[in-house]
Design a protein around this motif. Structure first.
Motif, PDB file in Angstrom:
ATOM      1  N   GLY A 150       8.624   3.753  -9.873  1.00 54.04           N
ATOM      2  CA  GLY A 150       8.846   2.666  -8.910  1.00 54.04           C
ATOM      3  C   GLY A 150       7.517   2.046  -8.489  1.00 54.04           C
ATOM      4  N   HIS A 151       6.557   2.890  -8.119  1.00 58.34           N
ATOM      5  CA  HIS A 151       5.231   2.379  -7.736  1.00 58.34           C
ATOM      6  C   HIS A 151       4.561   1.699  -8.933  1.00 58.34           C
ATOM      7  CE1 HIS A 151       5.842   6.138  -5.265  1.00 58.34           C
ATOM      8  NE2 HIS A 151       5.821   5.191  -4.344  1.00 58.34           N
ATOM      9  N   LEU A 159       0.880  -1.176   0.000  1.00 59.19           N
ATOM     10  CA  LEU A 159       0.000   0.000   0.000  1.00 59.19           C
ATOM     11  C   LEU A 159       0.914   1.220   0.000  1.00 59.19           C
ATOM     12  CD1 LEU A 159      -2.977  -0.660   2.418  1.00 59.19           C
ATOM     13  CD2 LEU A 159      -2.527  -1.537   0.134  1.00 59.19           C
ATOM     14  N   TYR A 160       0.785   2.050  -0.997  1.00 57.73           N
ATOM     15  CA  TYR A 160       1.719   3.176  -1.151  1.00 57.73           C
ATOM     16  C   TYR A 160       1.321   4.330  -0.238  1.00 57.73           C
ATOM     17  CZ  TYR A 160       2.557   0.234  -5.149  1.00 57.73           C
ATOM     18  OH  TYR A 160       2.811  -0.852  -5.939  1.00 57.73           O
ATOM     19  N   TYR A 161       2.336   5.007   0.292  1.00 59.96           N
ATOM     20  CA  TYR A 161       2.081   6.170   1.141  1.00 59.96           C
ATOM     21  C   TYR A 161       1.470   7.290   0.319  1.00 59.96           C
ATOM     22  CZ  TYR A 161       5.024   4.356   4.938  1.00 59.96           C
ATOM     23  OH  TYR A 161       5.544   3.615   5.958  1.00 59.96           O
ATOM     24  N   HIS A 206       5.377   7.397  -8.823  1.00 60.82           N
ATOM     25  CA  HIS A 206       6.401   7.462  -9.872  1.00 60.82           C
ATOM     26  C   HIS A 206       6.605   6.075 -10.491  1.00 60.82           C
ATOM     27  CE1 HIS A 206       9.107   5.677  -6.987  1.00 60.82           C
ATOM     28  NE2 HIS A 206       8.992   6.714  -6.155  1.00 60.82           N
ATOM     29  N   ASP A 245      13.101  -2.688  -0.284  1.00 62.24           N
ATOM     30  CA  ASP A 245      13.185  -1.794   0.872  1.00 62.24           C
ATOM     31  C   ASP A 245      12.292  -2.240   2.027  1.00 62.24           C
ATOM     32  OD1 ASP A 245      11.068  -1.249  -0.949  1.00 62.24           O
ATOM     33  OD2 ASP A 245      10.667   0.671   0.032  1.00 62.24           O
ATOM     34  N   ILE A 246      11.267  -3.027   1.723  1.00 61.18           N
ATOM     35  CA  ILE A 246      10.315  -3.368   2.786  1.00 61.18           C
ATOM     36  C   ILE A 246      10.255  -4.880   3.008  1.00 61.18           C
ATOM     37  CG2 ILE A 246       8.970  -1.229   2.679  1.00 61.18           C
ATOM     38  CD1 ILE A 246       7.008  -2.514   0.820  1.00 61.18           C
ATOM     39  N   LEU A 249       6.594  -6.756  -3.531  1.00 59.68           N
ATOM     40  CA  LEU A 249       7.075  -5.602  -2.779  1.00 59.68           C
ATOM     41  C   LEU A 249       8.459  -5.225  -3.273  1.00 59.68           C
ATOM     42  CD1 LEU A 249       8.727  -7.096   0.214  1.00 59.68           C
ATOM     43  CD2 LEU A 249       6.586  -8.179  -0.440  1.00 59.68           C
ATOM     44  N   TRP A 298       3.046   0.655  10.540  1.00 58.27           N
ATOM     45  CA  TRP A 298       3.299  -0.630   9.890  1.00 58.27           C
ATOM     46  C   TRP A 298       2.390  -1.732  10.429  1.00 58.27           C
ATOM     47  CZ3 TRP A 298       5.339  -2.103   5.532  1.00 58.27           C
ATOM     48  CH2 TRP A 298       6.236  -1.249   4.885  1.00 58.27           C
ATOM     49  N   HIS A 302      11.306  -7.201  -5.194  1.00 57.10           N
ATOM     50  CA  HIS A 302      12.030  -6.841  -6.424  1.00 57.10           C
ATOM     51  C   HIS A 302      13.080  -5.761  -6.179  1.00 57.10           C
ATOM     52  CE1 HIS A 302       9.922  -3.040  -6.903  1.00 57.10           C
ATOM     53  NE2 HIS A 302       8.766  -3.660  -6.782  1.00 57.10           N
ATOM     54  N   GLY A 303      13.910  -5.575  -7.207  1.00 62.30           N
ATOM     55  CA  GLY A 303      15.018  -4.615  -7.112  1.00 62.30           C
ATOM     56  C   GLY A 303      14.559  -3.196  -7.360  1.00 62.30           C
ATOM     57  N   TRP A 304      15.504  -2.324  -7.338  1.00 57.86           N
ATOM     58  CA  TRP A 304      15.253  -0.887  -7.338  1.00 57.86           C
ATOM     59  C   TRP A 304      15.526  -0.271  -8.694  1.00 57.86           C
ATOM     60  CZ3 TRP A 304      12.377   0.156  -3.678  1.00 57.86           C
ATOM     61  CH2 TRP A 304      12.242   1.423  -3.156  1.00 57.86           C
ATOM     62  N   TRP A 305      14.730   0.690  -9.074  1.00 56.53           N
ATOM     63  CA  TRP A 305      14.998   1.449 -10.301  1.00 56.53           C
ATOM     64  C   TRP A 305      15.817   2.689  -9.964  1.00 56.53           C
ATOM     65  CZ3 TRP A 305      14.309   0.222 -15.230  1.00 56.53           C
ATOM     66  CH2 TRP A 305      13.375  -0.750 -15.552  1.00 56.53           C
ATOM     67  N   HIS A 344       7.791  -7.120   5.778  1.00 56.66           N
ATOM     68  CA  HIS A 344       6.879  -8.115   5.197  1.00 56.66           C
ATOM     69  C   HIS A 344       7.208  -9.557   5.560  1.00 56.66           C
ATOM     70  CE1 HIS A 344       5.229  -4.816   2.896  1.00 56.66           C
ATOM     71  NE2 HIS A 344       4.231  -5.615   2.562  1.00 56.66           N
TER      72      HIS A 344
HETATM   73  O1  ME8 Z   1       6.834   1.496   1.783  1.00 63.80           O
HETATM   74  N1  ME8 Z   1      12.198   1.204  -7.652  1.00 63.80           N
HETATM   75  O2  ME8 Z   1       5.160   2.706   0.748  1.00 63.80           O
HETATM   76  P1  ME8 Z   1       5.958   3.507  -0.375  1.00 63.80           P
HETATM   77  C1  ME8 Z   1      11.340   0.170  -7.555  1.00 63.80           C
HETATM   78  N2  ME8 Z   1       3.552   2.302   2.732  1.00 63.80           N
HETATM   79  N3  ME8 Z   1      10.260   0.167  -6.764  1.00 63.80           N
HETATM   80  C2  ME8 Z   1      10.005   1.256  -6.044  1.00 63.80           C
HETATM   81  C3  ME8 Z   1      10.847   2.386  -6.085  1.00 63.80           C
HETATM   82  C4  ME8 Z   1      11.993   2.325  -6.952  1.00 63.80           C
HETATM   83  N4  ME8 Z   1      12.855   3.336  -7.084  1.00 63.80           N
HETATM   84  N5  ME8 Z   1      10.337   3.305  -5.261  1.00 63.80           N
HETATM   85  C5  ME8 Z   1       9.199   2.773  -4.717  1.00 63.80           C
HETATM   86  C6  ME8 Z   1       5.685   1.909   1.722  1.00 63.80           C
HETATM   87  N6  ME8 Z   1       9.001   1.534  -5.188  1.00 63.80           N
HETATM   88  C7  ME8 Z   1       4.653   1.433   2.713  1.00 63.80           C
HETATM   89  C8  ME8 Z   1       4.248   0.021   2.365  1.00 63.80           C
HETATM   90  S1  ME8 Z   1       2.708  -2.123   2.730  1.00 63.80           S
HETATM   91  C9  ME8 Z   1       1.660  -2.659   3.897  1.00 63.80           C
HETATM   92  C10 ME8 Z   1       3.217  -0.558   3.279  1.00 63.80           C
HETATM   93  C11 ME8 Z   1       7.860   0.650  -4.859  1.00 63.80           C
HETATM   94  O3  ME8 Z   1       4.985   4.491  -0.916  1.00 63.80           O
HETATM   95  C12 ME8 Z   1       8.316  -0.653  -4.213  1.00 63.80           C
HETATM   96  O4  ME8 Z   1       7.300  -1.602  -4.347  1.00 63.80           O
HETATM   97  O5  ME8 Z   1       7.255   4.001   0.133  1.00 63.80           O
HETATM   98  C13 ME8 Z   1       8.400  -0.249  -2.771  1.00 63.80           C
HETATM   99  O6  ME8 Z   1       8.393  -1.352  -1.891  1.00 63.80           O
HETATM  100  C14 ME8 Z   1       7.159   0.591  -2.618  1.00 63.80           C
HETATM  101  O7  ME8 Z   1       7.056   1.290  -3.878  1.00 63.80           O
HETATM  102  C15 ME8 Z   1       7.272   1.558  -1.451  1.00 63.80           C
HETATM  103  O8  ME8 Z   1       6.182   2.411  -1.498  1.00 63.80           O
END
Ligand code: ME8
Length: 665
Positions: free
Chosen positions: A21-22, A11-13, A19, A261-262, A258, A227, A288-291, A266
């Motif tokens: 990543g999401h 769940l995204y903040y 962007h 980072d998290i 996910l 969390w 997964h990895g990071w962009w 999880h």
């Molecule tokens: O962590 N590359 O929300 P968040 C790839 N609310 N994926 C990316 C990314 C990047 N540069 N940036 C973000 C949270 N993501 C919590 C989660 S769940 C119960 C609570 C993606 O808004 C990736 O999936 O910071 C990452 O785990 C998520 O956005 C973090 O979103």
């Protein structure tokens, strides 16, 4: 009986704009949801927004809004983006919804009643910026090691969840399931974390410090830590403590996606929380990895955050979805660049896939009246094509099952290439010229069947274009079943539709992207793809022209008349195939469609600059009335225009698609 399949995203903040990543995580979830639906599974795909906690409160305060009003506004940005990216979620949960907050409070009460939660006081160096406590030895120069901001000594009471009680259960669970968390590097990271003491989890924040959270039902001094609240969404959304039938149908989830980072939240937090509730964790977690973007971490201050809306405007949702999934494997990190985007788009979608579809449909229309032809008897080559297709389809489905999307796209592209090679070796133009209609029909039918297989496998990635291709092949729907690879899925006699190229080649950066890059960099204008690799070199200063009135300019040396020019027939040609010349390093041998009965073979001295595959699908300019010649033993029937010299020769091409044979004036 249809299988059930439950997939979730984080769940995204609601503290910023979504962007790439999401978008990446959500598209990845959508791809598997669509793939499972195509297989006939009963799918539940959950996404949503995380709306409590310090970060959201801070953002709302900056905007002068209540956190609820702020969340009401910002969660919509995610919903809007998911519409644009064709995300087919079944449920979007917001953590401020009563269906969630009510159950979180019930869970807390239940755990408290069973002695799983206790009060304790905690003292440490607190950083407001990082929203966490540090020990003395963590500090760097007496400041927060994460944010560099000052810290204050804080002593406060909080509620704690007895997480350590479930540590052994979690270790056993993870040990018995080496593929519970993928990729392997993340599983190993988890195992490393589990070798240490995981401690108990502080699950509250004192109201006077951070009031924006779900109230603790029995103690109004505290709200729930974000969390502990947010992770529970994965079960509150499917009916936990509200709808037993729904809950027993969907939990445990099949895949939780996910970012890396998290991972700890999880696995360690979420896993032990579930054990405390007497439930099992999800079957598979993919972290997964990071962009990064153009080699750098995405950040607002660098101005390099990639806005997915801009990408959809410029390239279309299907292309964005495809390139995000094909450009990097899910596990490792990857870098996003517009140049990389366009190279992949042109090579795979425009050339391999788009070109196959266009050739198959246009040749069948031209020579066989635009209907699905009869299969006829199979030759040795047909058998080889069928075997390659069957093997690749099986491998592609295996990749999809493992969520190895990049490898899956390699197989889809491989199938399209097999189709293009088949056309090359079977030479339908020669069959047409020889009047062998039965074999021509068989060849075109098999090529069209390859297009169908490509379209079906491409559907989860590019739902619109793949659907369009199926429509052009006379199909309204196509299941992903065991018969997919059989070369008999089309209906003989069904009407085909040629249409425009599915994935037109991208010849330069779309204007919207150019403008955004310029705005972000404040740099020199960018136009060509190559220019993106670095700043434009300064132009040499021009010599000043003499002031005196100039006489008519003399004709340039070797001037010719218009009539003379018109004797040269320049025509647009589409490159159908390209390969290295057997006897000359600098030459490529191209098969070029000039809209004639058969394509021409033309040798071009561009091997220093281009790989043969890059040229397939390009529209080039051909001197069509040149006397045929033999170049190092290979006949050449025309000349292709190119600019520059030596190894830098660049082919001349058209800005938009034109029909093969069109006159170049
Ligand atoms: O962590 N590359 O929300 P968040 C790839 N609310 N994926 C990316 C990314 C990047 N540069 N940036 C973000 C949270 N993501 C919590 C989660 S769940 C119960 C609570 C993606 O808004 C990736 O999936 O910071 C990452 O785990 C998520 O956005 C973090 O979103």
């Amino acid at each position: 009986m249809s299988e059930r399949f439950y997939v979730t995203t984080p769940l995204y903040y609601v503290n910023d704009k979504p962007h790439i990543g999401h978008s990446y995580t959500t598209v990845a979830a959508d791809v598997i949801a669509r793939y499972r639906r195509a297989q006939g599974a009963d799918v539940h795909f959950l996404t949503g927004t995380d709306e409590h906690g310090q970060k959201v409160l801070q953002k709302a305060t900056e905007r002068g809004l209540s956190p609820q009003a702020h969340a009401d506004e910002l969660h919509q940005r995610f919903k809007d983006l998911w519409v644009r990216l064709d995300i087919t979620y079944d449920d979007f949960i917001r953590t401020t919804e009563p269906r969630h907050t009510r159950v979180v409070q019930q869970v807390l009460q239940d755990l408290y009643d069973r002695g799983e939660i206790y009060e304790d006081s905690y003292a440490g160096w607190y950083s407001t910026a990082a929203e966490r406590f540090w020990t003395e030895k963590d500090l760097v120069d007496g400041k927060c090691p994460e944010s560099g901001q000052p810290v204050e000594w804080l002593e406060e009471s909080n509620l704690f969840f007895r997480m350590s009680k479930y540590a052994d259960q979690l270790r056993e669970w993870a040990d018995a399931r080496p593929e519970w968390v993928t990729p392997e590097s993340r599983y190993n990271e988890l195992q490393g974390a589990l070798r240490k003491d995981i401690g108990d989890l502080c699950i509250t924040r004192p109201v006077e410090r951070m009031p924006w959270g779900i109230p603790i039902p029995w103690d109004d001094r505290f709200v729930t830590y974000v969390w502990f609240d947010a992770l529970l969404n994965y079960i509150t959304a499917v009916g936990y403590k509200a709808d037993d039938d729904a809950f027993s149908k969907w939990w445990p989830a099949d895949v939780q996606l996910l970012g890396k980072d998290i991972l700890t939240t999880h696995t360690v937090y979420w896993g032990t929380m579930l054990f405390a509730l007497g439930l099992e964790p999800a079957r598979h977690l993919l972290a997964h990895g990071w962009w990064t973007v153009e080699g750098q971490k995405m950040s607002k201050s660098l101005g390099n955050v990639v806005d997915p809306h801009l990408l959809v405007d410029a390239y279309g949702a299907d292309s964005v979805r495809y390139v995000l999934m094909a450009e990097k494997a899910l596990g490792p990190d990857g870098d996003f660049s517009h140049k990389g985007f366009q190279l992949r788009y042109n090579a795979e979608l425009a050339n391999d896939i788009g070109n196959l579809a266009h050739r198959a449909l246009s040749m069948t229309e031209k020579w066989l009246g635009g209907v699905v032809p009869a299969l006829g008897d199979a030759t040795e080559a047909d058998g080889a094509l069928a075997r390659e297709l069957a093997a690749r389809v099986q491998s592609c489905c295996g990749c999809m099952d493992r969520l190895a999307y990049q490898e899956a796209t390699r197989e889809i592209v491989g199938i399209a290439q097999a189709g293009n090679n088949y056309i090359q070796t079977q030479q339908p133009w020669a069959l047409n010229k020889a009047g062998d209609t039965a074999r021509l029909a068989g060849v075109m039918r098999r090529t069209l069947e390859v297009c169908r297989v490509v379209a079906v496998l491409l559907q989860p990635f590019c739902p619109n274009k793949a659907g369009e291709l199926l429509g052009r092949l006379g199909l309204s729907d196509a299941r992903l079943d065991a018969d997919l690879a059989r070369l008999s899925g089309l209906t003989e006699g069904a009407t085909l539709t040629l249409g425009d190229p599915l994935f037109p080649r991208l010849l330069e950066l779309p204007d919207a992207i150019t403008a955004a890059l310029e705005a972000a960099r404040g740099a020199a204008p960018l136009k060509s793809l190559d220019a993106e690799a670095g700043p434009t070199p300064p132009k040499k200063s021009k010599k000043k022209a003499p002031k005196a009135r100039k006489p008519e300019p003399p004709p340039p040396p070797g001037a010719i008349s218009k009539d003379q020019f018109e004797q040269v027939q320049l025509r647009a040609g589409r490159v159908l195939a390209a390969e290295a010349h057997p006897n000359a390093d600098r030459l490529l041998v191209l098969t070029v469609d000039l809209g004639e009965d058969r394509p021409r073979t033309i040798c071009a001295g561009v091997a220093g600059r281009y790989q043969p595959d890059e040229l397939v699908g390009l529209t080039v300019v051909v001197v069509a009335n040149l006397k045929p010649a033999k170049l190092r033993g290979v006949p050449s029937e025309g000349m292709i225009l190119a600019a520059g010299d030596g190894d830098g020769l660049a082919m001349v091409t058209t800005l938009a698609e034109v029909e093969p044979g069109a006159i170049v004036r």
